[in-house]
Enzyme design. Structure first.
Site, PDB file in Angstrom:
ATOM      1  N   GLU A  23       1.068  -3.939  -7.257  1.00  0.00           N
ATOM      2  CA  GLU A  23       1.002  -5.335  -7.667  1.00  0.00           C
ATOM      3  C   GLU A  23      -0.440  -5.815  -7.760  1.00  0.00           C
ATOM      4  O   GLU A  23      -0.852  -6.424  -8.758  1.00  0.00           O
ATOM      5  CB  GLU A  23       1.787  -6.216  -6.692  1.00  0.00           C
ATOM      6  CG  GLU A  23       1.771  -7.697  -7.042  1.00  0.00           C
ATOM      7  CD  GLU A  23       2.505  -8.554  -6.023  1.00  0.00           C
ATOM      8  OE1 GLU A  23       2.544  -9.778  -6.221  1.00  0.00           O
ATOM      9  OE2 GLU A  23       3.025  -8.001  -5.031  1.00  0.00           O
ATOM     10  N   GLY A  34      -4.659   0.474  -3.108  1.00  0.00           N
ATOM     11  CA  GLY A  34      -3.767  -0.523  -2.529  1.00  0.00           C
ATOM     12  C   GLY A  34      -2.457  -0.581  -3.280  1.00  0.00           C
ATOM     13  O   GLY A  34      -2.022   0.402  -3.896  1.00  0.00           O
ATOM     14  N   CYS A  70       0.282   6.148   1.312  1.00  0.00           N
ATOM     15  CA  CYS A  70       0.720   6.001  -0.083  1.00  0.00           C
ATOM     16  C   CYS A  70       1.504   7.210  -0.568  1.00  0.00           C
ATOM     17  O   CYS A  70       2.402   7.085  -1.399  1.00  0.00           O
ATOM     18  CB  CYS A  70      -0.486   5.749  -0.979  1.00  0.00           C
ATOM     19  SG  CYS A  70      -1.784   6.987  -0.823  1.00  0.00           S
ATOM     20  N   GLU A 112      -9.235  -6.918   5.004  1.00  0.00           N
ATOM     21  CA  GLU A 112      -9.450  -7.935   6.040  1.00  0.00           C
ATOM     22  C   GLU A 112      -8.900  -7.492   7.381  1.00  0.00           C
ATOM     23  O   GLU A 112      -9.434  -7.851   8.433  1.00  0.00           O
ATOM     24  CB  GLU A 112      -8.801  -9.253   5.616  1.00  0.00           C
ATOM     25  CG  GLU A 112      -9.680 -10.110   4.743  1.00  0.00           C
ATOM     26  CD  GLU A 112      -9.497 -11.584   5.045  1.00  0.00           C
ATOM     27  OE1 GLU A 112     -10.402 -12.191   5.646  1.00  0.00           O
ATOM     28  OE2 GLU A 112      -8.442 -12.126   4.681  1.00  0.00           O
ATOM     29  N   LYS A 147     -15.978  -3.827  -0.359  1.00  0.00           N
ATOM     30  CA  LYS A 147     -15.104  -4.774   0.328  1.00  0.00           C
ATOM     31  C   LYS A 147     -14.038  -4.020   1.122  1.00  0.00           C
ATOM     32  O   LYS A 147     -13.130  -3.416   0.550  1.00  0.00           O
ATOM     33  CB  LYS A 147     -14.409  -5.713  -0.663  1.00  0.00           C
ATOM     34  CG  LYS A 147     -13.504  -6.729   0.044  1.00  0.00           C
ATOM     35  CD  LYS A 147     -12.392  -7.226  -0.855  1.00  0.00           C
ATOM     36  CE  LYS A 147     -11.395  -8.073  -0.078  1.00  0.00           C
ATOM     37  NZ  LYS A 147     -10.773  -7.392   1.094  1.00  0.00           N
ATOM     38  N   GLY A 162      -3.031  -3.869  -7.926  1.00  0.00           N
ATOM     39  CA  GLY A 162      -3.683  -3.031  -8.921  1.00  0.00           C
ATOM     40  C   GLY A 162      -3.585  -3.614 -10.319  1.00  0.00           C
ATOM     41  O   GLY A 162      -4.540  -3.563 -11.103  1.00  0.00           O
ATOM     42  N   GLU A 181      -5.816   3.733  -7.202  1.00  0.00           N
ATOM     43  CA  GLU A 181      -4.886   4.599  -6.455  1.00  0.00           C
ATOM     44  C   GLU A 181      -3.886   3.670  -5.807  1.00  0.00           C
ATOM     45  O   GLU A 181      -4.206   2.940  -4.871  1.00  0.00           O
ATOM     46  CB  GLU A 181      -5.641   5.443  -5.427  1.00  0.00           C
ATOM     47  CG  GLU A 181      -4.861   6.680  -5.024  1.00  0.00           C
ATOM     48  CD  GLU A 181      -4.361   6.628  -3.596  1.00  0.00           C
ATOM     49  OE1 GLU A 181      -3.146   6.366  -3.430  1.00  0.00           O
ATOM     50  OE2 GLU A 181      -5.161   6.818  -2.680  1.00  0.00           O
TER      51      GLU A 181
END
Length: 491
Positions: free
Chosen positions: A230, A227, A283, A177, A174, A232, A249
């Site tokens: 939150e 990502g 990140c 978006e 995935k 995660g 991660e």
């Protein structure tokens, strides 16, 4: 405008409903693609296909050499399509061309690295106190659900897909978006080199639908997510249903410690790169610069002067040195944090504005931003902003530098600049972070593990550890004295 489709069981499948995602170029807000938003049922179909493909052995049953050949072919095709992939990545994400060029080249390198690594000797044997040959072998986990972020769309995909495929897993993939275009191009390449049907399945859509279904599914054996912290947490909760393996991660608020004895120009240069590469949407960005007090004023003055020189503009403009923010919502989040910093009493030394002049009014551009006179309790120091915003804080000595560096819930990355090698090593060993640098900030290598401590995640990408994340360890014991044990009476 591109029409994107999902890819399930070797077939390109158009949207099953009218809920479509318009993908925009963040440099000018033009719609560049329309992508499907898969339903829960379509996601479950992709998972079922991946499970069937795994159990059939069509991929896991190949030899490591055969899988390695496929990975090398994918790398070659990435090279062949380099210019197109760079252009699409820039339009999709907003980053500058030079950054996209690095990403695409590194993606090909990542496939080649795992193509080689999977052929390396592995396994162990053990000396045990019986006439038994004890050993371990490594096997694929099964169905891997891969959920990828928007800041490095293709590269982060490859960090997961290459080791997952090398290990023999099947995949439900995935993309974010906001940035699905190069995901489809990558899967087109995977199809073109002849990877068997069902091995790699691409499902575009909302995280709340596609991502949640992947994380919850009892037929998914592993979920790998990059990502926010939150999200995660949500992935971790959902994955608990069948206690699937997880690799997360997540966020960062990484310290970059500058001592007075550091090479000043090197420290300035890398501090700028550490925060403004990728428009700060990284990140591991060095968003907290900690400077020894004796050079603090000089450092701030020079840093601000250099920040003013950075040319912000569209990624395909060869003169641009920092690109667009990926989306309007992310831009607004960053601008809100800048307001918070001012309200908290920090000094806005430079930047803080959305840029609209010189043709930038249709895009999402923010000036390189610098805050000084900050304290550790400020939200701009503690929370991940994910944009071109840096705080510069002073310290007195090693002890305070370490205390400030570790005063965060995150532990992804950190750096130390000093010409005193012993001091640099002392300090970097005490920084609670998974990725650290001395006299540089930010380089990433396919050969070395990537991941963090604390709320920055679980597991590692890249290197041998990245392959381990997609493997299970099986213990095998072979009895060399084939005779009854005599434990129970035979009469």
């Amino acid at each position: 405008m591109l029409e994107l489709n999902n890819y399930i069981n070797g077939e390109w499948i158009g949207p099953s409903n009218s809920d479509r995602n318009k993908v925009i170029n963040p440099a000018n807000q033009e719609v560049i693609a329309v992508a499907p938003r898969a339903t829960k049922e379509e996601t479950e179909e992709a998972i079922a296909v991946a499970k069937a493909a795994f159990e059939s052995g069509v991929w896991s049953g190949l030899t490591a050499h055969e899988r390695s050949e496929y990975l090398n072919k994918i790398a070659d095709k990435i090279d062949e399509n380099f210019d197109e992939l760079v252009r699409l990545e820039v339009m999709d994400n907003g980053k500058i061309k030079a950054e996209a060029e690095f990403d695409i080249a590194d993606a090909a390198g990542c496939f080649r690295y795992y193509a080689g690594l999977v052929l390396a000797p592995e396994g162990e044997t053990y000396q045990v106190p019986e006439d038994v040959q004890a050993m371990i072998v490594k096997e694929p986990v099964g169905v891997a659900g891969l959920i990828v972020p928007w800041n490095f769309p293709l590269l982060m995909s490859v960090w997961k897909i290459a080791p997952a495929m090398a290990a023999g897993n099947t995949i439900v993939y995935k993309p974010a978006e906001a940035t699905p275009i190069t995901a489809m191009k990558l899967v087109e390449i995977i199809e073109e080199v002849g990877v068997p049907k069902g091995v790699v399945n691409l499902v575009m859509g909302r995280g709340s639908v596609v991502g949640q279904t992947i994380a919850e599914s009892k037929d998914v054996d592993l979920v790998s997510f990059t990502g926010s912290t939150e999200v995660g947490r949500e992935i971790m909760r959902a994955a608990a249903g069948n206690l699937k393996k997880i690799s997360l991660e997540l966020g960062g608020k990484s310290p970059n410690i500058i001592f007075a004895d550091a090479d000043f120009e090197t420290a300035i240069d890398h501090a700028l790169m550490g925060i403004y590469f990728g428009s700060g949407q990284v990140c591991s960005a060095g968003s907290r610069v900690l400077v020894e007090e004796s050079i603090y004023d000089k450092f701030v003055e020079t840093f601000v002067e250099r920040a003013k020189l950075i040319k912000v503009g569209p990624g395909l403009d060869e003169n641009s040195q920092m690109g667009a923010i990926n989306s309007e919502s992310q831009m607004n989040t960053i601008l809100k944090y800048i307001e918070i910093g001012i309200e908290e009493g920090a000094t806005l030394a430079y930047g803080g504005r959305r840029l609209t002049e010189n043709g930038l009014d249709k895009g999402f551009f923010i000036e390189p931003t610098v805050f000084t006179d900050v304290t550790s309790d400020m939200r701009i120091v503690q929370e991940e902003i994910f944009g071109p915003v840096v705080t510069i804080q002073k310290f007195k000595d090693e002890e305070e530098a370490i205390q400030l560096a570790n005063d965060t819930d995150f532990g992804l990355a950190g750096g130390v600049f000093s010409n005193d090698g012993a001091k640099a090593l002392r300090v970097i060993k005490k920084v609670r972070a998974g990725i650290t640098w001395v006299n540089t900030f930010g380089p990433t290598y396919n050969e070395a593990p990537w991941g963090g401590y604390k709320m920055s995640g679980i597991g590692r990408s890249l290197g041998t550890y990245g392959l381990d994340d997609f493997q299970e360890i099986k213990q095998i014991n072979i009895n060399l004295a084939v005779e009854p044990s005599g434990w129970f009476p035979n009469k």
